[in-house]
Design a protein around this motif. Structure first.
Motif, PDB file in Angstrom:
ATOM      1  N   LEU A   1      12.200 -26.615 -34.985  1.00  0.00           N
ATOM      2  CA  LEU A   1      13.106 -27.711 -34.658  1.00  0.00           C
ATOM      3  C   LEU A   1      12.402 -28.737 -33.777  1.00  0.00           C
ATOM      4  O   LEU A   1      12.493 -29.951 -34.003  1.00  0.00           O
ATOM      5  CB  LEU A   1      14.342 -27.151 -33.950  1.00  0.00           C
ATOM      6  CG  LEU A   1      15.349 -28.162 -33.395  1.00  0.00           C
ATOM      7  CD1 LEU A   1      15.913 -29.030 -34.507  1.00  0.00           C
ATOM      8  CD2 LEU A   1      16.472 -27.436 -32.651  1.00  0.00           C
ATOM      9  N   ALA A   2      11.685 -28.271 -32.762  1.00  0.00           N
ATOM     10  CA  ALA A   2      10.984 -29.174 -31.847  1.00  0.00           C
ATOM     11  C   ALA A   2       9.907 -29.978 -32.577  1.00  0.00           C
ATOM     12  O   ALA A   2       9.746 -31.185 -32.334  1.00  0.00           O
ATOM     13  CB  ALA A   2      10.366 -28.377 -30.702  1.00  0.00           C
ATOM     14  N   LYS A   3       9.167 -29.314 -33.474  1.00  0.00           N
ATOM     15  CA  LYS A   3       8.116 -30.026 -34.208  1.00  0.00           C
ATOM     16  C   LYS A   3       8.704 -31.101 -35.117  1.00  0.00           C
ATOM     17  O   LYS A   3       8.220 -32.240 -35.158  1.00  0.00           O
ATOM     18  CB  LYS A   3       7.302 -29.030 -35.033  1.00  0.00           C
ATOM     19  CG  LYS A   3       6.273 -28.259 -34.230  1.00  0.00           C
ATOM     20  CD  LYS A   3       5.308 -27.550 -35.163  1.00  0.00           C
ATOM     21  CE  LYS A   3       4.093 -27.041 -34.416  1.00  0.00           C
ATOM     22  NZ  LYS A   3       3.064 -26.501 -35.304  1.00  0.00           N
ATOM     23  N   ALA A   4       9.757 -30.732 -35.858  1.00  0.00           N
ATOM     24  CA  ALA A   4      10.374 -31.703 -36.766  1.00  0.00           C
ATOM     25  C   ALA A   4      10.884 -32.914 -35.992  1.00  0.00           C
ATOM     26  O   ALA A   4      10.648 -34.064 -36.384  1.00  0.00           O
ATOM     27  CB  ALA A   4      11.510 -31.042 -37.536  1.00  0.00           C
ATOM     28  N   CYS A   5      11.582 -32.669 -34.877  1.00  0.00           N
ATOM     29  CA  CYS A   5      12.109 -33.773 -34.070  1.00  0.00           C
ATOM     30  C   CYS A   5      10.981 -34.623 -33.478  1.00  0.00           C
ATOM     31  O   CYS A   5      11.104 -35.858 -33.390  1.00  0.00           O
ATOM     32  CB  CYS A   5      12.999 -33.230 -32.952  1.00  0.00           C
ATOM     33  SG  CYS A   5      14.530 -32.453 -33.536  1.00  0.00           S
TER      34      CYS A   5
END
Length: 253
Positions: free
Chosen positions: A86-90
């Motif tokens: 989630l953090a990488k995508a955001c």
């Protein structure tokens, strides 16, 4: 995003100038992208792309590395969705030039074998391990739409959905080389979900059949029919059957 003749067309929605796509999805989805000539990062364990990310799962977010070559984030069904992903995508999507694409908006799927009681919290992770008799188990599996929503909130971006109910898929099928164009008057869309399958048929101008063996119910279809809202009335099937098995006599007769 299912495999098939439209795979290259669906993958080509991503700009061919994008060096690399960060994928939250299955190995099959990664394979379709690679077959279309796109480079992939992310992906599930064992697909050849996810090894470095697996090593990062125990690290603080501040020490997780981003690939500067990524120019698009593609969200599909990902059972290993976690905080690092989630953090990488955001983080990738903080760059306004990074594309944000989702395969479908399905919010959830039923879990086969799950047994729940309204108002009570599931106590076991699965009804398949043989040790859940008499216990409450999960009855819902979050779908691609749920994962996409989390990324949309975290990134402040809105994904472009290229699967049902978007007619993009219909145009892909009609654009397949060597295939005759579909005649809407001789085409039937069959599905178990009003907000994707039946709405997809309405968006493409074809008649629709709702199967009652899946997600949506006949009462929900009747509620949509009685609604004063035009958007809900578009989610009303032309026909319904109890199960796809009802088609077998027509196919074998």
């Amino acid at each position: 995003m299912a495999s098939g003749p439209g795979a290259v067309h669906r993958s080509s929605y991503v700009n061919p100038l994008v060096p690399q796509v960060y994928v939250l999805g299955s190995q099959a989805l990664c394979g379709e992208l690679r077959a279309a000539g796109l480079r992939v990062s992310g992906g599930p364990p064992g697909s050849g792309e996810g090894g470095a990310e697996e090593e990062e799962e125990g690290r603080p977010i501040s020490r997780c590395h981003l690939d500067p070559e990524v120019g698009a984030v593609l969200v599909g069904y990902d059972e290993r969705f976690n905080f690092v992903r989630l953090a990488k995508a955001c983080s990738y999507l903080r760059d306004p030039r990074c594309m944000f694409v989702a395969t479908n908006p399905d919010p959830w799927h039923p879990v086969s074998g799950g047994a729940g009681v309204p108002g009570l919290k599931p106590q076991t992770p699965s009804a398949v391990d043989g040790e859940t008799e008499g216990q409450i188990t999960c009855t819902v599996r979050p779908g691609t739409g749920s994962l996409t929503a989390a990324i949309e909130v975290g990134s402040g971006r809105k994904a472009v959905v290229i699967g049902k109910p978007s007619r993009f898929m219909f145009d892909c099928i009609n654009g397949t080389a060597g295939a005759a164009p579909l005649d809407p008057g001789r085409t039937l869309m069959v599905g178990d979900r009003l907000d994707t399958d039946i709405l997809f048929g309405a968006n493409c101008g074809v008649r629709t059949v709702l199967t009652l063996s899946g997600v949506s119910t006949l009462q929900e279809a009747r509620d949509n029919m009685a609604s004063a809202l035009p958007d809900r009335r578009r989610m009303v099937p032309d026909f319904y059957v109890d199960s796809v098995e009802d088609f077998l006599p027509l196919l074998t007769g």
